[in-house]
Design a protein around this motif. Structure first.
Motif, mmCIF file in Angstrom:
data_model
loop_
_atom_site.group_PDB
_atom_site.id
_atom_site.type_symbol
_atom_site.label_atom_id
_atom_site.label_comp_id
_atom_site.label_asym_id
_atom_site.label_seq_id
_atom_site.Cartn_x
_atom_site.Cartn_y
_atom_site.Cartn_z
ATOM 1 N N SER A 62 0.700 -1.513 0.065
ATOM 2 C CA SER A 62 0.003 -0.081 0.469
ATOM 3 C C SER A 62 0.700 1.079 -0.624
ATOM 4 C CB SER A 62 -1.014 -0.275 1.350
ATOM 5 O OG SER A 62 -2.090 -0.936 1.081
ATOM 6 N N ASP A 63 1.744 1.311 0.656
ATOM 7 C CA ASP A 63 3.022 2.492 0.988
ATOM 8 C C ASP A 63 3.883 2.792 -0.325
ATOM 9 O OD1 ASP A 63 1.261 3.165 3.220
ATOM 10 O OD2 ASP A 63 3.028 2.871 4.423
ATOM 11 N N LEU A 64 3.997 1.377 -0.797
ATOM 12 C CA LEU A 64 5.085 1.546 -1.871
ATOM 13 C C LEU A 64 3.580 2.575 -2.663
ATOM 14 C CD1 LEU A 64 6.724 -1.387 -1.553
ATOM 15 C CD2 LEU A 64 7.630 0.096 -2.259
ATOM 16 N N GLY A 65 2.578 1.780 -3.045
ATOM 17 C CA GLY A 65 1.859 3.035 -4.021
ATOM 18 C C GLY A 65 1.772 4.115 -3.356
ATOM 19 N N ASN A 66 1.141 4.090 -2.551
ATOM 20 C CA ASN A 66 0.932 6.212 -2.257
ATOM 21 C C ASN A 66 1.842 6.941 -2.414
ATOM 22 O OD1 ASN A 66 -1.728 4.704 -2.251
ATOM 23 N ND2 ASN A 66 -1.896 3.636 0.014
ATOM 24 N N ILE A 67 3.262 6.580 -1.949
ATOM 25 C CA ILE A 67 4.065 7.265 -1.278
ATOM 26 C C ILE A 67 4.139 8.352 -2.645
ATOM 27 C CG2 ILE A 67 6.315 5.700 -2.259
ATOM 28 C CD1 ILE A 67 6.201 8.130 1.164
ATOM 29 N N LEU A 68 4.014 7.649 -4.016
ATOM 30 C CA LEU A 68 4.325 8.770 -5.135
ATOM 31 C C LEU A 68 3.073 9.874 -5.046
ATOM 32 C CD1 LEU A 68 4.091 5.268 -7.575
ATOM 33 C CD2 LEU A 68 6.305 6.634 -6.346
ATOM 34 N N ASP A 69 1.873 9.514 -4.184
ATOM 35 C CA ASP A 69 1.504 10.843 -4.144
ATOM 36 C C ASP A 69 2.293 11.636 -4.144
ATOM 37 O OD1 ASP A 69 -0.829 9.217 -4.303
ATOM 38 O OD2 ASP A 69 -1.453 9.559 -2.403
ATOM 39 N N LEU A 70 3.475 11.666 -3.414
ATOM 40 C CA LEU A 70 3.694 13.057 -2.438
ATOM 41 C C LEU A 70 4.747 13.554 -4.162
ATOM 42 C CD1 LEU A 70 5.323 12.458 0.529
ATOM 43 C CD2 LEU A 70 3.455 12.656 -0.118
ATOM 44 N N PHE A 71 5.335 12.954 -4.884
ATOM 45 C CA PHE A 71 5.992 13.123 -5.944
ATOM 46 C C PHE A 71 5.787 13.430 -7.051
ATOM 47 C CE2 PHE A 71 8.267 10.154 -2.725
ATOM 48 C CZ PHE A 71 9.271 11.181 -2.448
ATOM 49 N N ASP A 72 6.251 14.399 -8.081
ATOM 50 C CA ASP A 72 5.125 15.347 -9.377
ATOM 51 C C ASP A 72 5.370 13.720 -10.010
ATOM 52 O OD1 ASP A 72 5.401 17.613 -10.002
ATOM 53 O OD2 ASP A 72 6.144 16.818 -12.807
ATOM 54 N N LYS A 73 4.849 14.436 -11.275
ATOM 55 C CA LYS A 73 4.702 13.539 -12.524
ATOM 56 C C LYS A 73 6.021 12.671 -13.152
ATOM 57 C CE LYS A 73 0.264 12.301 -10.869
ATOM 58 N NZ LYS A 73 0.124 12.011 -9.691
ATOM 59 N N VAL B 106 4.646 -4.478 -8.394
ATOM 60 C CA VAL B 106 4.589 -2.901 -8.347
ATOM 61 C C VAL B 106 5.121 -1.769 -8.228
ATOM 62 C CG1 VAL B 106 3.684 -1.881 -6.105
ATOM 63 C CG2 VAL B 106 2.767 -4.183 -6.460
ATOM 64 N N TYR B 107 6.098 -1.794 -8.311
ATOM 65 C CA TYR B 107 7.031 -0.576 -9.214
ATOM 66 C C TYR B 107 7.231 0.692 -10.293
ATOM 67 C CZ TYR B 107 9.903 -2.535 -5.114
ATOM 68 O OH TYR B 107 10.546 -3.399 -4.102
ATOM 69 N N VAL B 108 7.042 -1.484 -10.801
ATOM 70 C CA VAL B 108 6.459 -0.599 -12.464
ATOM 71 C C VAL B 108 4.991 -0.064 -12.932
ATOM 72 C CG1 VAL B 108 6.540 -1.015 -15.107
ATOM 73 C CG2 VAL B 108 8.068 -1.137 -13.560
ATOM 74 N N ASP B 109 3.981 -1.085 -12.116
ATOM 75 C CA ASP B 109 2.922 -0.089 -12.653
ATOM 76 C C ASP B 109 2.447 1.096 -11.134
ATOM 77 O OD1 ASP B 109 2.317 -3.076 -13.802
ATOM 78 O OD2 ASP B 109 1.320 -3.799 -12.141
ATOM 79 N N THR B 110 2.931 0.862 -10.214
ATOM 80 C CA THR B 110 2.489 2.152 -10.068
ATOM 81 C C THR B 110 2.963 3.576 -10.058
ATOM 82 O OG1 THR B 110 4.353 1.305 -7.936
ATOM 83 C CG2 THR B 110 2.112 0.953 -7.917
ATOM 84 N N ASN B 111 4.164 2.956 -11.316
ATOM 85 C CA ASN B 111 4.616 5.033 -11.230
ATOM 86 C C ASN B 111 3.742 4.372 -13.308
ATOM 87 O OD1 ASN B 111 6.359 5.968 -10.106
ATOM 88 N ND2 ASN B 111 7.189 4.197 -9.858
ATOM 89 N N GLN B 112 4.011 3.783 -14.130
ATOM 90 C CA GLN B 112 2.665 3.636 -14.588
ATOM 91 C C GLN B 112 1.216 4.419 -15.265
ATOM 92 O OE1 GLN B 112 3.423 -0.584 -17.066
ATOM 93 N NE2 GLN B 112 5.207 0.822 -17.770
ATOM 94 N N MET B 113 0.744 4.253 -13.829
ATOM 95 C CA MET B 113 -0.125 5.361 -13.355
ATOM 96 C C MET B 113 -0.272 6.338 -13.043
ATOM 97 S SD MET B 113 -1.476 1.757 -9.792
ATOM 98 C CE MET B 113 -2.942 0.595 -11.259
ATOM 99 N N ASP B 114 0.988 6.765 -12.612
ATOM 100 C CA ASP B 114 1.301 7.752 -13.412
ATOM 101 C C ASP B 114 1.038 8.243 -14.012
ATOM 102 O OD1 ASP B 114 -0.135 8.123 -9.853
ATOM 103 O OD2 ASP B 114 2.207 8.309 -9.512
ATOM 104 N N LEU C 106 2.868 12.382 6.033
ATOM 105 C CA LEU C 106 2.359 12.139 7.721
ATOM 106 C C LEU C 106 0.314 13.091 6.709
ATOM 107 C CD1 LEU C 106 0.957 12.429 10.341
ATOM 108 C CD2 LEU C 106 1.542 15.632 10.987
ATOM 109 N N ARG C 107 0.019 14.487 6.222
ATOM 110 C CA ARG C 107 -0.465 15.281 5.913
ATOM 111 C C ARG C 107 -1.255 14.267 5.291
ATOM 112 N NH1 ARG C 107 -3.354 20.248 5.521
ATOM 113 N NH2 ARG C 107 -5.061 20.257 4.677
ATOM 114 N N ARG C 108 -0.121 13.385 4.323
ATOM 115 C CA ARG C 108 -1.459 12.445 3.012
ATOM 116 C C ARG C 108 -2.105 11.020 3.880
ATOM 117 N NH1 ARG C 108 -2.323 7.764 1.600
ATOM 118 N NH2 ARG C 108 -2.666 6.914 -0.556
ATOM 119 N N GLN C 109 -1.113 10.709 4.771
ATOM 120 C CA GLN C 109 -2.222 9.365 5.608
ATOM 121 C C GLN C 109 -3.467 10.418 6.169
ATOM 122 O OE1 GLN C 109 -1.559 6.981 3.630
ATOM 123 N NE2 GLN C 109 -0.396 5.643 5.454
ATOM 124 N N THR C 110 -3.237 11.762 7.319
ATOM 125 C CA THR C 110 -3.907 11.978 7.682
ATOM 126 C C THR C 110 -5.930 12.223 6.628
ATOM 127 O OG1 THR C 110 -2.908 13.662 7.862
ATOM 128 C CG2 THR C 110 -2.788 12.957 9.685
#
Lengths: 396, 396
Positions: free
Chosen positions: B112-123, B136-144, B270-274
């Protein structure tokens, strides 16, 4: 070259609401050490009744199952176990909503999925939320940089804003029964929203987290409205229904009829969840399954009725005082107009200082919340009665 | 105007690996109904040993706690309870890694977190992954829609690729012990990666999900490398360590020293998770806490040793046969070169047809996995021994 952060996070407003409430309480406690024991918290949005016995027994037995080699379970399906999806399917059937099992996704709570669903949508969509609003709808979209338009809820529309012809939005958040106002859309109103979404090729994100408080003919699910499956995703939760705020389970419905530009959304969500999620704890899912047993239903109903009684204590007082409010009848939230034409923070201070009662200032939920105030039904009968006795005293 | 989907999902490749394996097994079973009982699955990436008793007892007692009004708990902190964060803090201290509690975030699993962490980074960031790779590393980045560059692992570099001067990346995924190859970076190698990340202003996303299998002086955590806190986020999991694949708990470390363009990343997470998460089940967190008690540690060690013994049965056979492999010593995965110069799917078929043993073809993890094969140590001793007896027979 260097790594770049998502710049949208810098545009997020700090959420000061609960921090500011805590700060004012701390100051009050320091100023009035003698009154500390009299404090009654009517602002809490968390349940207080323990987990029903049927749920606890199911979780105990599931934990023990995992401790034995012959019944151990490892990875479950990311979208949830069929035993729980089937129980939810039967629950929806009561409201004449037919769901396929693959339309039901078990989640660790509505809040997670309300945020994560945005992964499926382009950043260029225009988002419509009602004001006052559950802040998560706003923050999650600001994190993605989407434009947000606010649809004002007010005394004039009974805090149930309806779409106008000139409105435009691609993603529409509806929460009914509403947090924070407790107002509930009826069937006719939801029909208009569904029609609006269909005409505008928009998607409704329907937050049904408080559906268990609904009575009478009011809709529990957006899918009770014909045609809604083609335009709506629904989010629900065991948090308020069965006391799962710390146990974490909910579900999301993505109908197979929801197709955008020829692309079905259901397989996209399945792909998102199988890639970025690994399913909800088996023990929790067994606990959630028990919510739907005869014993479980009886026990959760006792808790829901307990909170409803608190809500009635509050609304009876407001009726007696002639104070305008929404909610309370089909919701654990009561949204009242601040007495004496006070703004919401002034009323907060007055209620704290003169009655030792804490609530939530409406302004914290958006501009349209100014001069309104939220009380919740999640306290004990004793505290709710005492709080409303003091409230009455204050308003004399 | 109309709602628009995230178009990147259309660029995702369907993951056929496990579906194709299942299809071939079904066909084999239909063709060989007499041999069905002989099938041994050595491809599973899921644990098989039951939850340790200490964990079960903690979960039973936490479930019962939630059933009593006086000990009921509702919403917990989104980032996890201190009792569990403190246990993790003490665990890291064993490896001389000092963490503040607010640097530790409890999650429902590393995936979950390996995917969700990408929320913090620019495309626009360039992502580097090793090939073969955990998909999972590939797919989550391709989604973005991020650009992905592959760093080839091979027999030449012992499946431990190192950065070159001319390489460029903004986000770097490292998994050590590696899934699928079982190869483990040593301290010197991780120093080079940290130095590379520092020079390139890149962030390392370090997946330590298999750290419990590490022995000797090999690093358990990227933070054992001086300077890593300024460039790395670490993800870990109780899945393999304590049999939590169906119980769901992990943790993510976001050091306060990680600052990008003057912006600290820890408060963003922290903001992402809360905002998009509501914490892990209280019952699960109590179970995870028990992993670190004396009793719990003893019990999980027995399970880890059990899997290690399986790994040794596999590597002993490969040593005897003179087959090249990585992993097995500090990892539950054994990554071997297909005997007889076969490509990985041909070897899959041969092993299934002639030995009734199932493994995972390396090609399923990327181009560089071709002609390699993954076996796992998660079966029983009996099955592992029998599978390797047949494997030896096959390779004669």
């Amino acid at each position: 070259m260097a790594v770049k952060l998502n710049g949208n996070y810098q545009n997020l407003e700090e959420s000061y609401l609960f921090a500011e409430i805590a700060r004012r309480i701390r100051k009050w406690q320091a100023d009035h050490p003698d009154k500390a024991e009299q404090l009654i918290r009517m602002g809490i949005g968390d349940v207080t009744r323990p987990l029903p016995e049927a749920v606890v027994n199911a979780m105990v037995s599931a934990s023990q199952e995992l401790g034995r080699a012959e019944s151990f379970r490892g990875y479950g399906p990311e979208q949830g176990y069929d035993f729980l999806k089937e129980a939810i399917q039967r629950y929806y059937a009561r409201y004449a909503v037919e769901l396929d099992l693959h339309e039901i996704f078990i989640s660790d709570g509505a809040k997670s999925d309300l945020g994560n669903i945005l992964d499926l949508f382009d950043k260029d969509n225009v988002v419509m939320v009602t004001d006052p609003v559950y802040p998560v709808y706003v923050d999650t979209n600001q994190m993605d940089g989407r434009k947000i338009v606010f649809k004002t809820a007010s005394e004039e529309n009974g805090f149930l804003p309806m779409p106008a012809k000139e409105d435009h939005a691609d993603l529409i958040y509806l929460c009914s029964p509403n947090n924070p106002t407790g107002a509930v859309y009826d069937r006719e109103m939801l029909k208009q929203w569904v029609a609006f979404a269909r005409e505008n090729h928009a998607v409704i994100l329907f937050d049904a987290a408080y559906e268990c408080f609904v009575t009478g003919d009011l809709p529990h699910s957006i899918y009770e409205i014909p045609g809604a499956k083609e335009v709506a995703i629904e989010f629900c939760s065991f948090s308020k229904k069965a006391g799962f705020t710390g146990t974490r389970c909910g579900y999301t419905i993505v109908p197979k009829e929801l197709v955008i530009d020829g692309i079905p959304v259901n397989p996209m969500w399945l792909r998102r969840q199988t890639t970025k999620f690994n399913g909800v704890s088996y023990v929790t899912q067994r606990g959630a399954e028990a919510v739907f047993t005869a014993e479980g239903e009886k026990q959760i109903q006792e808790n829901i009725d307990y909170y409803r009684e608190n809500a009635a204590i509050i609304t009876d007082t407001l009726d007696e005082l002639g104070i305008y409010y929404t909610g309370g009848k089909n919701s654990p939230y009561i949204w009242l107009k601040c007495p004496g034409n006070l703004d919401s923070w002034s009323f907060f201070d007055k209620l704290l200082n003169e009655a030792c009662v804490v609530g939530t200032p409406g302004a914290g939920f958006g501009k349209a919340g100014e001069s309104f105030f939220r009380l919740t039904a999640f306290s004990t009968h004793e505290n709710t009665r005492e709080a409303m006795r003091r409230f009455k005293e204050l308003c004399k």
